[in-house]
Scaffold this active site. Structure first.
Site, PDB file in Angstrom:
ATOM      1  N   CYS A 109       0.866  -1.265  -0.075  1.00 43.98           N
ATOM      2  CA  CYS A 109       0.072   0.100  -0.088  1.00 43.98           C
ATOM      3  C   CYS A 109       0.629   1.348   0.042  1.00 43.98           C
ATOM      4  O   CYS A 109       2.006   1.305   0.357  1.00 43.98           O
ATOM      5  CB  CYS A 109      -0.787  -0.037   1.193  1.00 43.98           C
ATOM      6  SG  CYS A 109      -1.968  -1.306   1.529  1.00 43.98           S
TER       7      CYS A 109
ATOM      8  N   ARG B 255       3.307   0.717  -5.135  1.00 46.36           N
ATOM      9  CA  ARG B 255       3.259  -0.266  -3.820  1.00 46.36           C
ATOM     10  C   ARG B 255       1.816  -0.699  -3.899  1.00 46.36           C
ATOM     11  O   ARG B 255       1.556  -1.645  -2.778  1.00 46.36           O
ATOM     12  CB  ARG B 255       3.189   1.018  -2.744  1.00 46.36           C
ATOM     13  CG  ARG B 255       4.340   1.779  -2.935  1.00 46.36           C
ATOM     14  CD  ARG B 255       4.384   2.715  -1.584  1.00 46.36           C
ATOM     15  NE  ARG B 255       4.314   2.005  -0.531  1.00 46.36           N
ATOM     16  CZ  ARG B 255       5.424   1.410   0.343  1.00 46.36           C
ATOM     17  NH1 ARG B 255       6.444   1.735  -0.048  1.00 46.36           N
ATOM     18  NH2 ARG B 255       5.453   1.139   1.415  1.00 46.36           N
TER      19      ARG B 255
ATOM     20  N   TRP C 128      -2.918  -2.549  -1.741  1.00 46.61           N
ATOM     21  CA  TRP C 128      -2.526  -4.044  -1.906  1.00 46.61           C
ATOM     22  C   TRP C 128      -3.091  -4.911  -1.022  1.00 46.61           C
ATOM     23  O   TRP C 128      -2.682  -4.725   0.271  1.00 46.61           O
ATOM     24  CB  TRP C 128      -0.882  -4.050  -2.026  1.00 46.61           C
ATOM     25  CG  TRP C 128      -0.148  -5.100  -2.655  1.00 46.61           C
ATOM     26  CD1 TRP C 128      -0.091  -5.615  -3.917  1.00 46.61           C
ATOM     27  CD2 TRP C 128       0.289  -6.530  -1.711  1.00 46.61           C
ATOM     28  NE1 TRP C 128       0.230  -6.819  -3.700  1.00 46.61           N
ATOM     29  CE2 TRP C 128       0.637  -7.540  -2.634  1.00 46.61           C
ATOM     30  CE3 TRP C 128       0.130  -6.847  -0.573  1.00 46.61           C
ATOM     31  CZ2 TRP C 128       1.000  -8.646  -2.401  1.00 46.61           C
ATOM     32  CZ3 TRP C 128       0.705  -8.233   0.081  1.00 46.61           C
ATOM     33  CH2 TRP C 128       1.005  -8.736  -0.876  1.00 46.61           C
TER      34      TRP C 128
ATOM     35  N   ASN D 194      -0.767   1.394   6.104  1.00 44.15           N
ATOM     36  CA  ASN D 194      -0.024   0.545   5.289  1.00 44.15           C
ATOM     37  C   ASN D 194       0.596  -0.489   6.405  1.00 44.15           C
ATOM     38  O   ASN D 194       1.261   0.020   7.369  1.00 44.15           O
ATOM     39  CB  ASN D 194       1.336   1.063   4.647  1.00 44.15           C
ATOM     40  CG  ASN D 194       2.428   0.402   3.992  1.00 44.15           C
ATOM     41  OD1 ASN D 194       3.389   0.807   3.864  1.00 44.15           O
ATOM     42  ND2 ASN D 194       1.861  -0.977   3.755  1.00 44.15           N
ATOM     43  N   GLY D 195       0.553  -1.934   6.006  1.00 44.61           N
ATOM     44  CA  GLY D 195       1.077  -2.862   7.179  1.00 44.61           C
ATOM     45  C   GLY D 195      -0.263  -3.805   7.684  1.00 44.61           C
ATOM     46  O   GLY D 195      -1.285  -3.865   6.886  1.00 44.61           O
TER      47      GLY D 195
ATOM     48  N   GLU E 182      18.290 -13.154 -13.273  1.00 45.65           N
ATOM     49  CA  GLU E 182      17.687 -12.012 -12.999  1.00 45.65           C
ATOM     50  C   GLU E 182      16.996 -11.737 -14.341  1.00 45.65           C
ATOM     51  O   GLU E 182      15.826 -10.989 -14.384  1.00 45.65           O
ATOM     52  CB  GLU E 182      18.689 -10.829 -12.816  1.00 45.65           C
ATOM     53  CG  GLU E 182      18.338  -9.467 -13.141  1.00 45.65           C
ATOM     54  CD  GLU E 182      17.271  -9.155 -11.951  1.00 45.65           C
ATOM     55  OE1 GLU E 182      16.986  -9.884 -10.991  1.00 45.65           O
ATOM     56  OE2 GLU E 182      16.736  -7.974 -12.097  1.00 45.65           O
TER      57      GLU E 182
ATOM     58  N   LYS F 274      12.715 -11.041 -14.590  1.00 46.36           N
ATOM     59  CA  LYS F 274      12.154 -10.063 -15.028  1.00 46.36           C
ATOM     60  C   LYS F 274      10.900 -10.288 -16.059  1.00 46.36           C
ATOM     61  O   LYS F 274       9.845  -9.794 -16.193  1.00 46.36           O
ATOM     62  CB  LYS F 274      13.073  -9.233 -15.923  1.00 46.36           C
ATOM     63  CG  LYS F 274      14.178  -8.344 -15.313  1.00 46.36           C
ATOM     64  CD  LYS F 274      13.815  -7.133 -14.384  1.00 46.36           C
ATOM     65  CE  LYS F 274      13.321  -7.609 -13.065  1.00 46.36           C
ATOM     66  NZ  LYS F 274      14.265  -6.891 -11.954  1.00 46.36           N
TER      67      LYS F 274
ATOM     68  N   GLU G  64       7.931 -11.901 -14.104  1.00 52.37           N
ATOM     69  CA  GLU G  64       7.215 -10.907 -13.312  1.00 52.37           C
ATOM     70  C   GLU G  64       6.309  -9.990 -13.853  1.00 52.37           C
ATOM     71  O   GLU G  64       5.373  -9.623 -13.353  1.00 52.37           O
ATOM     72  CB  GLU G  64       8.114 -10.282 -11.957  1.00 52.37           C
ATOM     73  CG  GLU G  64       8.959  -9.290 -12.525  1.00 52.37           C
ATOM     74  CD  GLU G  64      10.033  -8.581 -11.559  1.00 52.37           C
ATOM     75  OE1 GLU G  64       9.400  -8.318 -10.248  1.00 52.37           O
ATOM     76  OE2 GLU G  64      10.875  -8.209 -11.868  1.00 52.37           O
TER      77      GLU G  64
ATOM     78  N   HIS H 122      20.581 -32.857 -16.910  1.00 47.36           N
ATOM     79  CA  HIS H 122      20.113 -33.728 -15.641  1.00 47.36           C
ATOM     80  C   HIS H 122      18.702 -33.396 -15.469  1.00 47.36           C
ATOM     81  O   HIS H 122      18.306 -33.746 -14.152  1.00 47.36           O
ATOM     82  CB  HIS H 122      21.093 -33.074 -14.263  1.00 47.36           C
ATOM     83  CG  HIS H 122      22.653 -33.316 -14.551  1.00 47.36           C
ATOM     84  ND1 HIS H 122      23.183 -34.504 -14.546  1.00 47.36           N
ATOM     85  CD2 HIS H 122      23.606 -32.350 -15.106  1.00 47.36           C
ATOM     86  CE1 HIS H 122      24.148 -34.371 -15.002  1.00 47.36           C
ATOM     87  NE2 HIS H 122      24.693 -33.045 -15.202  1.00 47.36           N
TER      88      HIS H 122
ATOM     89  N   LYS I 186       6.138  -2.823  -5.069  1.00 44.89           N
ATOM     90  CA  LYS I 186       7.588  -2.687  -5.000  1.00 44.89           C
ATOM     91  C   LYS I 186       8.279  -2.893  -3.756  1.00 44.89           C
ATOM     92  O   LYS I 186       9.295  -3.784  -3.639  1.00 44.89           O
ATOM     93  CB  LYS I 186       7.854  -1.055  -5.623  1.00 44.89           C
ATOM     94  CG  LYS I 186       9.321  -1.011  -5.855  1.00 44.89           C
ATOM     95  CD  LYS I 186       9.633  -0.066  -6.773  1.00 44.89           C
ATOM     96  CE  LYS I 186      11.170  -0.094  -7.008  1.00 44.89           C
ATOM     97  NZ  LYS I 186      11.575  -1.100  -8.202  1.00 44.89           N
TER      98      LYS I 186
HETATM   99  C1  F6R Z   1      12.176  -7.475  -8.923  1.00 40.16           C
HETATM  100  C2  F6R Z   1      12.128  -6.911  -7.683  1.00 40.16           C
HETATM  101  C3  F6R Z   1      12.111  -7.538  -6.313  1.00 40.16           C
HETATM  102  C4  F6R Z   1      12.877  -6.741  -5.571  1.00 40.16           C
HETATM  103  C5  F6R Z   1      12.716  -7.378  -4.091  1.00 40.16           C
HETATM  104  C6  F6R Z   1      13.838  -6.644  -2.858  1.00 40.16           C
HETATM  105  O1  F6R Z   1      12.144  -6.997 -10.228  1.00 40.16           O
HETATM  106  O2  F6R Z   1      11.994  -5.678  -7.704  1.00 40.16           O
HETATM  107  O3  F6R Z   1      12.245  -8.713  -6.452  1.00 40.16           O
HETATM  108  O4  F6R Z   1      14.249  -6.758  -6.019  1.00 40.16           O
HETATM  109  O5  F6R Z   1      11.469  -7.301  -3.614  1.00 40.16           O
HETATM  110  O6  F6R Z   1      13.435  -5.278  -2.952  1.00 40.16           O
HETATM  111  P1  F6R Z   1      14.568  -4.434  -2.313  1.00 40.16           P
HETATM  112  O7  F6R Z   1      15.645  -4.330  -3.163  1.00 40.16           O
HETATM  113  O8  F6R Z   1      13.843  -3.071  -2.153  1.00 40.16           O
HETATM  114  O9  F6R Z   1      14.919  -4.948  -1.007  1.00 40.16           O
END
Ligand code: F6R
Length: 611
Positions: A2, A32, A79, A105-106, A483, A487, A490, A506, A606
């Site tokens: 949120c 968020r 969220w 938020n929380g 990585e 991407k 997600e 394997h 995020k």
């Molecule tokens: C993927 C992504 C998440 C963050 C993860 C950690 O694109 O953004 O996997 O990397 O939630 O977030 P931070 O770096 O803020 O601790």
């Protein structure tokens, strides 16, 4: 997760209806959470609330936040945790009288018992959320004759869990109360208006003067006043003010269709800024710590964990240190093995990820020293760490981490190189060569984006109808592939799996059939021949082979690859900073081609502030 915002302004100071300003601020927090949205504006003795299920643009079209005028308002983009996304569960939540409004938020862990108690006292609840108890609790204390601030504090003292709140109380039309415990909250000090929000970009259009609140702090803002307290003791507000270098443009799309695309394109600049901001003394303090530690753990979640794996690879292979990269939420495996002779590098772009914060606290309790690598000044993880190395990527608003990943790699590479010199494992010549390559990265990256973007976009037309993909590499190419796969998964919602290319035979190769996309990260290291074999194996099964290849090996691979991207010949230890970028673009364009909004992937937010 949120996003929350509160604004108190002098009359006519904002030059537009406060509802419109709140809506704009919320758009910058939409990363968020985005399943419902709402605003509350104090109007005389009451509070006007408009809220509903859906993204901001949809709900604003229905409820017209933009027309609501006033001087004190709160807003929320949600969220869902407690209660499904619905009009009723959207924030703000109000008490029975409609004169207390709360955004949160929380998670309030004891909300059920509080709710039962309040229902027994005659309160009527309108939503399934944990948040609504806060509005009724404050109402209860106001009814008992408490002054608003005392009622707010009394309500807070009853709450357990993680939270950031902003509360409007109609009888105090120029004031907003706030409190932070674990979930992030930042104050913005403006001219004739003050702000409180989950993140700085929300109010960056108005001010870059900020105070990052700490756990246990609460207080209020008025147009010309900020008051903060902790455990009943006032906090010296002046001392806590920070001027940040982020600009309002950084928090806007500047003509790009999405923040993610803008942030991918910003990487050359973000890397240059991070390089320019390196403070050698700070790095050498950390080097000193690492070299005097028995062992070093690197922790992080998601993309930050992948950066940690690359850091682990560099520090292990170049310096022979005893290093392990660990997913933050799995810290318990190691916690009993850690003591005061150990060090932990905690990587978190937001500095607020709860999994990483919890692990930092557990390791610190065992006596370990912690180094934070973060993009957000004064955020929780840097504050609780012994040392901090900041990336200088500017605010990252797209949910998918892009520029913060490449700048994290810059920090970890420089750390390795400086440690290499200190240990005598690197000579000056090698150090200079690697630093030269690093300094060339922004220019090379600019070129790579210009040369590959059109072809990546064309490739997304193929990828958009696929359900699965493999990302394969060897050595440092493994975390790079992880990585790349994250991407795609997600934001384009394609099942993408990364693993070491040597593992193909394997098991995983059993899934490969005609047209199955397999993305290879090929670097200029001693794995090239082995990878050639792996590409052949995939080609022989009619896979659709995609290769990111250094120019000098293109001749070797071209025949075997369905699509070849020629990338610069650069030392393999620096290459991930450049090679990840076309993979970010591939995920972006594939998401767009499939009709998804890459800035708002479903179910994700995020900054993850719940465990
Ligand atoms: C993927 C992504 C998440 C963050 C993860 C950690 O694109 O953004 O996997 O990397 O939630 O977030 P931070 O770096 O803020 O601790």
């Amino acid at each position: 997760m949120c996003g929350i915002i509160g604004i108190t302004s002098l009359p006519n100071n904002l030059r537009e209806p406060i509802g419109k300003v709140v809506r704009r601020c919320l758009e910058r927090l939409e990363y968020r959470g985005y399943d419902s949205v709402g605003i509350a504006v104090i109007k005389g003795n009451s509070i006007e609330v408009r809220k509903g299920k859906g993204k901001i643009v949809e709900v604003n079209a229905r409820l017209n936040f933009d027309e609501v005028s006033g001087t004190t308002a709160i807003g929320h983009t949600r969220w869902a945790t407690h209660g499904k996304p619905s009009d009723e569960n959207a924030h703000p939540h109000t008490d029975c009288t409609g004169s207390v409004a709360v955004v949160h938020n929380g998670i309030i862990s004891n909300f059920l018992e509080l709710k039962e108690e309040l229902i027994r006292k005659g309160h009527v609840f309108k939503s399934e959320t944990d948040t609504e108890v806060v509005a009724h609790l404050i109402e209860e204390y106001l009814r008992l004759g408490y002054k608003p601030f005392d009622a707010f504090k009394a309500a807070l003292s009853r709450l357990k869990g993680a939270y950031a709140f902003v509360v409007a109380i109609a009888q105090e039309p120029n004031r907003l109360y706030f409190a932070r415990n674990t979930s992030p909250l930042v104050i913005g000090i403006g001219n004739g208006a003050n702000f409180v929000a989950s993140d700085i970009p929300a109010f960056l259009e108005f001010t870059n003067m900020v105070i990052v609140l700490r756990d246990g702090e609460y207080g209020y803002i008025e147009p010309g006043k900020v008051y903060i307290e902790k455990d009943g003791v006032p906090v010296n507000v002046e001392e806590r003010i920070r001027l940040i270098s982020w600009t309002p443009e950084m928090a806007s799309k500047e003509g790009y269709p999405h923040f993610m695309l803008k942030e991918i394109h910003e990487q050359p600049f973000a890397i240059s800024s991070t390089l320019a901001g390196i403070n050698e003394r700070e790095f050498d303090n950390v080097v000193n710590l690492l070299l005097n530690s028995r062992r070093v753990l690197i922790i992080g979640a998601g993309t930050s964990y992948h950066a940690g794996l690359i850091g682990d690879y560099l520090l292990t292979t170049m310096l022979g240190l005893d290093i392990h990269a660990v997913i933050s939420s799995e810290y318990k495996k190691y916690v009993n093995t850690i003591n005061e002779d150990d060090a932990v590098i905690a990587i978190s772009q937001s500095g607020e990820t709860i999994d990483t914060l919890v692990a930092v606290r557990a390791f610190k309790e065992r006596g370990a020293k912690v180094v934070a690598v973060s993009n957000v000044i004064d955020s929780a993880i840097p504050r609780e760490s012994n040392y901090v190395l900041y990336t200088r990527a500017g605010p990252e608003i797209g949910v998918a981490a892009t520029k913060t990943f490449t700048t994290q790699l810059v920090i970890l590479t420089i750390l390795t190189l400086r440690a290499g010199i200190a240990m005598g494992r690197l000579d000056q010549g090698e150090y200079r060569n690697l630093m030269d390559s690093l300094n060339k990265a922004p220019g090379l990256l600019q070129n790579v984006i210009a040369r590959t973007e059109g072809r990546v976009k064309a490739l997304s037309e193929y990828m958009k109808s696929r359900n699965n993909a493999y990302y394969l590499g060897r050595g440092i190419g493994v975390p790079l592939s992880m990585e790349g796969a994250l991407k795609l998964k997600e934001i384009a919602y394609i099942h993408a799996e990364a693993y070491p290319a040597g593992e193909s035979k394997h098991g995983p190769i059993a899934l490969v059939e005609e047209g199955y996309p397999v993305v290879f990260s090929i670097l200029d290291d001693d794995n090239v021949d082995a990878l050639l074999g792996n590409v052949m194996e995939m080609k022989a099964r009619d896979a659709y082979t995609i290769g990111f290849v250094p120019e000098k090996y293109v001749g070797k691979f071209r025949e075997l690859l369905s699509v070849t991207f020629e990338l610069p010949n650069i030392d393999y230890r620096i290459a991930p900073i450049i090679y990840i970028v076309p993979m970010q673009l591939l995920a972006y364009y594939t998401a767009v081609a499939r009709g998804y909004d890459p800035d708002k992937p479903r179910n994700l937010a995020k900054t993850v502030t719940v465990e």
